[in-house]
Structure formats: structure tokens, C-alpha cells
Design an enzyme around this catalytic site. Structure first.
Site, PDB file in Angstrom:
ATOM      1  N   SER A  18     -70.033  15.219 -60.156  1.00  0.00           N
ATOM      2  CA  SER A  18     -70.841  16.434 -60.238  1.00  0.00           C
ATOM      3  C   SER A  18     -71.397  16.849 -58.879  1.00  0.00           C
ATOM      4  O   SER A  18     -71.405  18.044 -58.543  1.00  0.00           O
ATOM      5  CB  SER A  18     -71.975  16.239 -61.245  1.00  0.00           C
ATOM      6  OG  SER A  18     -72.767  15.119 -60.921  1.00  0.00           O
ATOM      7  N   TRP A  19     -71.863  15.890 -58.070  1.00  0.00           N
ATOM      8  CA  TRP A  19     -72.432  16.243 -56.779  1.00  0.00           C
ATOM      9  C   TRP A  19     -71.359  16.739 -55.822  1.00  0.00           C
ATOM     10  O   TRP A  19     -71.553  17.731 -55.105  1.00  0.00           O
ATOM     11  CB  TRP A  19     -73.183  15.048 -56.199  1.00  0.00           C
ATOM     12  CG  TRP A  19     -73.962  15.298 -54.949  1.00  0.00           C
ATOM     13  CD1 TRP A  19     -74.048  14.466 -53.883  1.00  0.00           C
ATOM     14  CD2 TRP A  19     -74.806  16.413 -54.624  1.00  0.00           C
ATOM     15  NE1 TRP A  19     -74.888  14.993 -52.914  1.00  0.00           N
ATOM     16  CE2 TRP A  19     -75.367  16.193 -53.349  1.00  0.00           C
ATOM     17  CE3 TRP A  19     -75.138  17.602 -55.301  1.00  0.00           C
ATOM     18  CZ2 TRP A  19     -76.222  17.101 -52.724  1.00  0.00           C
ATOM     19  CZ3 TRP A  19     -76.000  18.506 -54.682  1.00  0.00           C
ATOM     20  CH2 TRP A  19     -76.534  18.246 -53.411  1.00  0.00           C
ATOM     21  N   LYS A 198     -86.021   6.141 -53.948  1.00  0.00           N
ATOM     22  CA  LYS A 198     -86.492   6.995 -55.054  1.00  0.00           C
ATOM     23  C   LYS A 198     -85.715   6.718 -56.338  1.00  0.00           C
ATOM     24  O   LYS A 198     -86.247   6.921 -57.437  1.00  0.00           O
ATOM     25  CB  LYS A 198     -86.433   8.468 -54.657  1.00  0.00           C
ATOM     26  CG  LYS A 198     -85.062   8.988 -54.206  1.00  0.00           C
ATOM     27  CD  LYS A 198     -84.267   9.590 -55.330  1.00  0.00           C
ATOM     28  CE  LYS A 198     -82.921  10.100 -54.835  1.00  0.00           C
ATOM     29  NZ  LYS A 198     -82.126  10.728 -55.906  1.00  0.00           N
ATOM     30  N   ARG A 262     -80.335  10.381 -63.708  1.00  0.00           N
ATOM     31  CA  ARG A 262     -79.638   9.246 -64.315  1.00  0.00           C
ATOM     32  C   ARG A 262     -80.490   7.978 -64.239  1.00  0.00           C
ATOM     33  O   ARG A 262     -80.484   7.157 -65.159  1.00  0.00           O
ATOM     34  CB  ARG A 262     -78.322   9.003 -63.589  1.00  0.00           C
ATOM     35  CG  ARG A 262     -77.433  10.221 -63.468  1.00  0.00           C
ATOM     36  CD  ARG A 262     -76.337   9.994 -62.442  1.00  0.00           C
ATOM     37  NE  ARG A 262     -75.689  11.246 -62.080  1.00  0.00           N
ATOM     38  CZ  ARG A 262     -74.752  11.347 -61.159  1.00  0.00           C
ATOM     39  NH1 ARG A 262     -74.356  10.272 -60.514  1.00  0.00           N
ATOM     40  NH2 ARG A 262     -74.213  12.506 -60.875  1.00  0.00           N
ATOM     41  N   VAL A 286     -72.988   7.015 -62.832  1.00  0.00           N
ATOM     42  CA  VAL A 286     -73.582   5.880 -62.128  1.00  0.00           C
ATOM     43  C   VAL A 286     -75.067   6.119 -61.870  1.00  0.00           C
ATOM     44  O   VAL A 286     -75.467   7.169 -61.377  1.00  0.00           O
ATOM     45  CB  VAL A 286     -72.864   5.641 -60.784  1.00  0.00           C
ATOM     46  CG1 VAL A 286     -73.556   4.545 -59.985  1.00  0.00           C
ATOM     47  CG2 VAL A 286     -71.405   5.278 -61.033  1.00  0.00           C
TER      48      VAL A 286
END
Length: 335
Positions: A18-19, A198, A262, A286
Site C-alpha cells: 500500500s505504501w 512509534k 497496523r 506487516v
């Protein structure tokens, strides 16, 4: 030796998730043709035939004249001057394993927010060591930027970091659109580690939500996560940096609060009572924080920074500790 990116430099993206898909969408918005390494045969076929990724962000449409998807990694890299890595860090070695074309004359940009498992290195550190590249020819792109929103034109802010501010500006100009604002930085170390940390902290927040803690506590937990992040960055690599800006604090906040996250979802499943293994099995993509929790703990052996939140997440993920008991213990350490 200086590494200057030309204004006409050709870009290629490595990865088909997706990224990667969202980044290719931004790059093609400028009218340039983008090379795209796609390992998955189904995705490759749908991009060639329909101009869309059938598995990730399938509502994102591409002008097929502006994308050059291929499963030939060497061909994609050979034709590019700027190579953008956008595969999950856990699979980065697998993606790059077929590569025979040297990277020594390329500028490599990491868009990956994760640690290379087993090597206890960030992607930037791994590329520097494995491919013998100078840090002057490596950059990264980060910031609060869920792919789902970036690809749909929701207003987003990204940060490009390079040792040379002019290279950062040139790379940033390729991603800038009406809906994407770009800032530049030279803090390669701090921004990359902030993006890794993060994810760990988002797992802790997901656990807290799953365990039934309310908004008041979440605010305290995230405030302490921000302080712990700053403490680690300052303790491991002191530099002039403002960790209150979007590439640090903003990325932390969106990953902790967003339903797209996620890592938050992984923590939520564990907080609801799933075992770590079953929670991982339920994930369709992931969760980088799972690998990061182990790697950051290993890296912190050198620095000995006090990191009770990251330690709590590690204990639950890798030592079989009870999320409920460890979270309760953690509450006594927060301020």
C-alpha cells in the site's frame, strides 16, 4: 565526494504494498514515468492490464503511460538514478536479493519505517553497510502518512531527510502535490529511529485500548511515549532536533490513534486476549513494531536509556508476559 541529484533524475520504487502504491501515485502526479519493481505476479498483471494494484489500494488508478511495472529488479534499478525502497523491512533482503546492478552511482531513499530483522540495523544503516554507500547518497521519507489517506488525496505532511538539504529539497519536490506538503531535514538518524519507535509505542496504545483503559490514560501513555522517544534519540545520538514536529511527534500520534495503524491493531488484538502468535496470524499486513521491539531492545544495550514502555512491549511480545499485568505495572511508572 558530493552526491548531487539532478533535476531530471529518474525515479524507481521497490515494493508493491500500500505504501509503495501511494508513493508511485504521488510520483506520477508530476507527469514523469516511474519505474516500479513488483514481485507479485497478480499485482504486476493488474497494473499492466488495468492500471491498478489488485491487492493493495485497489481503488487507486494509474495512468499506465506513467508507470513501468516490472519483475526484473536489475532492469528497474538500471534505468533509475533515484531508487526508493518501500517494501516492509522484514522482507527487504528478499526483495533486494536478486539485485546484481551496483548501487554505487544511485541515490537510495528509504520510505521504510522499520528495522532489518536479525541485523539490528535500520534500513539506512543496512544499505550503507551492505552496499557500501556513503550516507551522503542515502535519504529517507517519513512523517504521519497512512497510505490510504495519501493515495486518496487527504491533506498530508511528509518530511524528506538527507545530509545535503538541496538533495532533500529536490526529492521532496517529486512527492509534493496539492494534498502533500513537504518539509526537509538533515536528521537522518533521529527521523528514522523515531519512525521505528512509534510503531512499538502504537502497540502499547493498542494493548491499552484492548484492555479497557480510557482516553485519559491514553493521553498520559502517549505523552510518556513521546518523552521516551526523545530520551532515546538524545541518549543515543545527540543532535539539534525538535521532536515536537510532525516527523517525530506527528508520526507517533497518527500511528497511536488511527484505525489504519497496523501496529495499534496488533496491540488491540493482544489486549483483547489473543496470543501474540494468533494476533500476528490475523494481521493481513506487516506490523513493523513486532520486529522493532526486539531490535530496539538489542540496540539499547549499548546506550542504556531508560525505556519502560518499549520494555513492556518487548516482554509481552517475546517473553510471554501478561499484557494486563505488565500494563498495570507500567501505570506506576508514568507521569
Amino acid at each position: 565526494m558530493e552526491y548531487k541529484i539532478g533535476t531530471a533524475a529518474r525515479c524507481a520504487v521497490i515494493g508493491h504494498g500500500s505504501w509503495a502504491t501511494a508513493l508511485v501515485k504521488l510520483l506520477t502526479a508530476g507527469g514523469r514515468r516511474v519505474g516500479w519493481y513488483v514481485r507479485n505476479g497478480e499485482v504486476l498483471e493488474s497494473l499492466r492490464a488495468e492500471g491498478r494494484n489488485s491487492r493493495y489500494l485497489d481503488d487507486t488508478e494509474f495512468d499506465r503511460d506513467r508507470i513501468a511495472p516490472s519483475d526484473d529488479l536489475d532492469a528497474v534499478v538500471r534505468e533509475a538514478e533515484v531508487v526508493i525502497l518501500a517494501a516492509p523491512s522484514a522482507y527487504l533482503k528478499t526483495f533486494l536479493e536478486p539485485l546484481r546492478t551496483p548501487l554505487r552511482d544511485k541515490f537510495v531513499v528509504s520510505a521504510i519505517k522499520g528495522i532489518v530483522p536479525g541485523d539490528y540495523q535500520t534500513v539506512v544503516e543496512y544499505i550503507h553497510d551492505r552496499y557500501e554507500l556513503s550516507y551522503k547518497q542515502i535519504g529517507l521519507i517519513s512523517g504521519p502518512s497512512h497510505a490510504e489517506e495519501v493515495s486518496r488525496g487527504k491533506l498530508s505532511y511528509l518530511t524528506v531527510a538527507c545530509t545535503d538539504p538541496e538533495n532533500a529539497r529536490l526529492i521532496g519536490s517529486r512527492f509534493a502535490t496539492d494534498s502533500v506538503r513537504i518539509s526537509c531535514s538533515t536528521d537522518l538518524y533521529g527521523i528514522e529511529y523515531a519512525a521505528i519507535l512509534k510503531n512499538i509505542y502504537a502497540i502499547s496504545v493498542g494493548m491499552a485500548v484492548g484492555l479497557g483503559y480510557g482516553d485519559n490514560f491514553l493521553a498520559v501513555l502517549i505523552a510518556n511515549c513521546a518523552a521516551e522517544m526523545t530520551r532515546f534519540l538524545d541518549g543515543s545520538y545527540p543532535a539539534q532536533r525538535n521532536t515536537q514536529v510532525s516527523a517525530y511527534l506527528g508520526d507517533l500520534l497518527v500511528t497511536c490513534y488511527s484505525t489504519y495503524s497496523r501496529n495499534r491493531r496488533l496491540g488491540l488484538l493482544i489486549g483483547h486476549g489473543c496470543t501474540v502468535r494468533s494476533a500476528l496470524n490475523e494481521m493481513t499486513m506487516v506490523a513493523e513494531g513486532y520486529f522493532a521491539a526486539d531490535c530496539i531492545r538489542h540496540i539499547n544495550f549499548r546506550h542504556r536509556v531508560e525505556m519502560p514502555i518499549a520494555e513492556m512491549v518487548y516482554d509481552v511480545l517475546y517473553r510471554g508476559a501478561s499484557a494486563r499485568l505488565r500494563m498495570k505495572e507500567l501505570t506506576t511508572k508514568l507521569i
